[in-house]
Scaffold this active site. Structure first.
Site, PDB file in Angstrom:
ATOM      1  N   LYS A  11       0.816  -1.015   0.336  1.00 43.30           N
ATOM      2  CA  LYS A  11       0.368   0.387  -0.132  1.00 43.30           C
ATOM      3  C   LYS A  11       0.890   1.230  -0.594  1.00 43.30           C
ATOM      4  O   LYS A  11       2.121   1.929   0.381  1.00 43.30           O
ATOM      5  CB  LYS A  11      -0.684  -0.216   1.330  1.00 43.30           C
ATOM      6  CG  LYS A  11      -1.803  -1.320   0.816  1.00 43.30           C
ATOM      7  CD  LYS A  11      -2.717  -1.144   2.231  1.00 43.30           C
ATOM      8  CE  LYS A  11      -3.942  -2.301   2.008  1.00 43.30           C
ATOM      9  NZ  LYS A  11      -5.123  -2.104   3.044  1.00 43.30           N
ATOM     10  N   TYR A  51     -12.560  -1.448  -3.770  1.00 41.30           N
ATOM     11  CA  TYR A  51     -12.752  -1.718  -2.122  1.00 41.30           C
ATOM     12  C   TYR A  51     -14.394  -1.480  -2.469  1.00 41.30           C
ATOM     13  O   TYR A  51     -15.218  -1.306  -1.256  1.00 41.30           O
ATOM     14  CB  TYR A  51     -12.163  -0.486  -1.320  1.00 41.30           C
ATOM     15  CG  TYR A  51     -10.844  -1.287  -1.232  1.00 41.30           C
ATOM     16  CD1 TYR A  51     -10.050  -2.282  -0.301  1.00 41.30           C
ATOM     17  CD2 TYR A  51      -9.895  -0.757  -1.497  1.00 41.30           C
ATOM     18  CE1 TYR A  51      -9.126  -2.824   0.253  1.00 41.30           C
ATOM     19  CE2 TYR A  51      -8.802  -0.600  -0.870  1.00 41.30           C
ATOM     20  CZ  TYR A  51      -7.881  -1.998  -0.527  1.00 41.30           C
ATOM     21  OH  TYR A  51      -6.860  -2.340  -0.330  1.00 41.30           O
ATOM     22  N   ASN A 114      -2.157   0.379   6.678  1.00 40.71           N
ATOM     23  CA  ASN A 114      -1.444  -0.574   7.482  1.00 40.71           C
ATOM     24  C   ASN A 114      -0.694  -1.653   6.407  1.00 40.71           C
ATOM     25  O   ASN A 114      -0.760  -2.557   6.364  1.00 40.71           O
ATOM     26  CB  ASN A 114      -2.859  -1.355   7.917  1.00 40.71           C
ATOM     27  CG  ASN A 114      -3.537  -1.978   6.536  1.00 40.71           C
ATOM     28  OD1 ASN A 114      -3.687  -1.962   5.282  1.00 40.71           O
ATOM     29  ND2 ASN A 114      -4.644  -3.102   6.959  1.00 40.71           N
ATOM     30  N   HIS A 117      -2.304  -5.690   1.171  1.00 43.07           N
ATOM     31  CA  HIS A 117      -3.553  -6.136   1.648  1.00 43.07           C
ATOM     32  C   HIS A 117      -3.084  -7.785   0.650  1.00 43.07           C
ATOM     33  O   HIS A 117      -1.901  -7.865   0.806  1.00 43.07           O
ATOM     34  CB  HIS A 117      -4.148  -5.415  -0.099  1.00 43.07           C
ATOM     35  CG  HIS A 117      -5.495  -6.728  -0.565  1.00 43.07           C
ATOM     36  ND1 HIS A 117      -6.393  -6.397   0.286  1.00 43.07           N
ATOM     37  CD2 HIS A 117      -5.643  -7.488  -1.520  1.00 43.07           C
ATOM     38  CE1 HIS A 117      -7.281  -7.349  -0.439  1.00 43.07           C
ATOM     39  NE2 HIS A 117      -6.840  -8.056  -1.582  1.00 43.07           N
ATOM     40  N   GLU A 128      -9.303 -10.248  -7.517  1.00 43.75           N
ATOM     41  CA  GLU A 128      -8.701  -9.027  -7.284  1.00 43.75           C
ATOM     42  C   GLU A 128      -7.424  -9.533  -8.375  1.00 43.75           C
ATOM     43  O   GLU A 128      -7.047  -7.893  -8.910  1.00 43.75           O
ATOM     44  CB  GLU A 128      -8.446  -9.215  -5.927  1.00 43.75           C
ATOM     45  CG  GLU A 128      -9.070  -8.658  -5.040  1.00 43.75           C
ATOM     46  CD  GLU A 128      -8.479  -8.634  -4.011  1.00 43.75           C
ATOM     47  OE1 GLU A 128      -9.799  -8.873  -2.538  1.00 43.75           O
ATOM     48  OE2 GLU A 128      -8.106  -9.493  -3.047  1.00 43.75           O
TER      49      GLU A 128
HETATM   50  P1  IDP Z   1      -8.421  -6.741   5.834  1.00 42.93           P
HETATM   51  O1  IDP Z   1      -7.569  -5.701   4.682  1.00 42.93           O
HETATM   52  O2  IDP Z   1      -7.370  -6.809   6.743  1.00 42.93           O
HETATM   53  O3  IDP Z   1      -8.911  -7.837   4.939  1.00 42.93           O
HETATM   54  P2  IDP Z   1     -10.993  -5.324   5.790  1.00 42.93           P
HETATM   55  O4  IDP Z   1     -11.573  -5.475   7.171  1.00 42.93           O
HETATM   56  O5  IDP Z   1     -10.905  -6.011   4.854  1.00 42.93           O
HETATM   57  O6  IDP Z   1      -9.804  -5.733   6.420  1.00 42.93           O
HETATM   58  O7  IDP Z   1     -10.593  -3.574   5.117  1.00 42.93           O
HETATM   59  C1  IDP Z   1     -10.242  -3.363   4.416  1.00 42.93           C
HETATM   60  C2  IDP Z   1      -8.907  -1.984   4.485  1.00 42.93           C
HETATM   61  O8  IDP Z   1      -9.722  -1.007   5.668  1.00 42.93           O
HETATM   62  C3  IDP Z   1      -7.966  -2.096   5.372  1.00 42.93           C
HETATM   63  O9  IDP Z   1      -6.762  -3.200   4.923  1.00 42.93           O
HETATM   64  C4  IDP Z   1      -7.622  -0.858   6.019  1.00 42.93           C
HETATM   65  O10 IDP Z   1      -6.064  -0.058   5.026  1.00 42.93           O
HETATM   66  C5  IDP Z   1      -8.813  -0.453   5.809  1.00 42.93           C
HETATM   67  N1  IDP Z   1      -9.838   0.367   7.240  1.00 42.93           N
HETATM   68  C6  IDP Z   1     -10.141  -1.296   7.674  1.00 42.93           C
HETATM   69  N2  IDP Z   1     -10.937  -1.017   8.848  1.00 42.93           N
HETATM   70  C7  IDP Z   1     -10.986   0.398   8.718  1.00 42.93           C
HETATM   71  C8  IDP Z   1     -10.693   1.187  10.173  1.00 42.93           C
HETATM   72  O11 IDP Z   1     -11.932   0.808  11.465  1.00 42.93           O
HETATM   73  N3  IDP Z   1     -10.425   2.377   9.572  1.00 42.93           N
HETATM   74  C9  IDP Z   1      -9.793   2.909   8.453  1.00 42.93           C
HETATM   75  N4  IDP Z   1      -9.205   2.031   8.211  1.00 42.93           N
HETATM   76  C10 IDP Z   1      -9.771   1.295   7.869  1.00 42.93           C
END
Ligand code: IDP
Ligand code: MG
Length: 139
Positions: A11, A51, A114, A117, A128
């Site tokens: 990312k 997304y 984070n 992905h 994807e």
């Molecule tokens: P994942 O990437 O671990 O599967 P998901 O719940 O699918 O997590 O969420 C997709 C992406 O959305 C996350 O990787 C992160 O970048 C972002 N995200 C998830 N939860 C939050 C939040 O509470 N605040 C801001 N961004 C979030």
């Protein structure tokens, strides 16, 4: 039977902080083979489409603007049990909760930024991967 491919993106935060090299090294050391790879940047429209599944979540707008804020590295990875093993390798969504040594624990700054992905199912890995790559670009 578990599939042998998953899809990943490094990312914008991790690309911007020069973490592409160590992240790819950790991925290879964990036994994944790179079968397609691209350095690119998502438009807000493309990030919104990628997304779309999260459209109703409160963080959708933040996620779309973040994911289009700078370049990313997209890749298709191959290994036995790829989807589950890669989710273990990257760690929990929130880096504060990710196991020590996981990619998110090592490189992520926040729950939004984070670092990486990883697809959450074989079906989504296919969807994807097809979003970024055609059959001709895979090895
Ligand atoms: P994942 O990437 O671990 O599967 P998901 O719940 O699918 O997590 O969420 C997709 C992406 O959305 C996350 O990787 C992160 O970048 C972002 N995200 C998830 N939860 C939050 C939040 O509470 N605040 C801001 N961004 C979030
Ligand atoms: Mg997810």
């Amino acid at each position: 039977m578990a599939g042998n491919k998953t899809f990943t993106m490094i990312k914008p935060d991790a690309v911007g902080n020069n973490h592409i090299g160590p992240i790819l090294a950790q991925i290879n050391e964990a036994g994944f083979r790179i079968v397609a790879m691209k350095y690119t940047r998502l438009t807000p429209e493309a990030a919104g489409k990628f997304y779309e599944i999260h459209k109703e979540r409160p963080f959708y707008g933040e996620l779309v603007s973040y994911m289009s804020s700078g370049p990313i590295v997209a890749a298709i990875l191959e290994k036995d049990n790829a989807v589950a093993d890669f989710r273990t390798l990257i760690g929990a969504t929130d880096p504060a909760k990710a196991e020590p040594g996981t990619i998110r624990a090592r490189f992520a700054k926040s729950i939004a930024a984070n670092a990486i992905h990883g697809s959450d199912s074989d079906e989504n890995a296919g969807i994807e991967g097809n979003f970024f790559f055609s059959q001709l670009e895979r090895f």
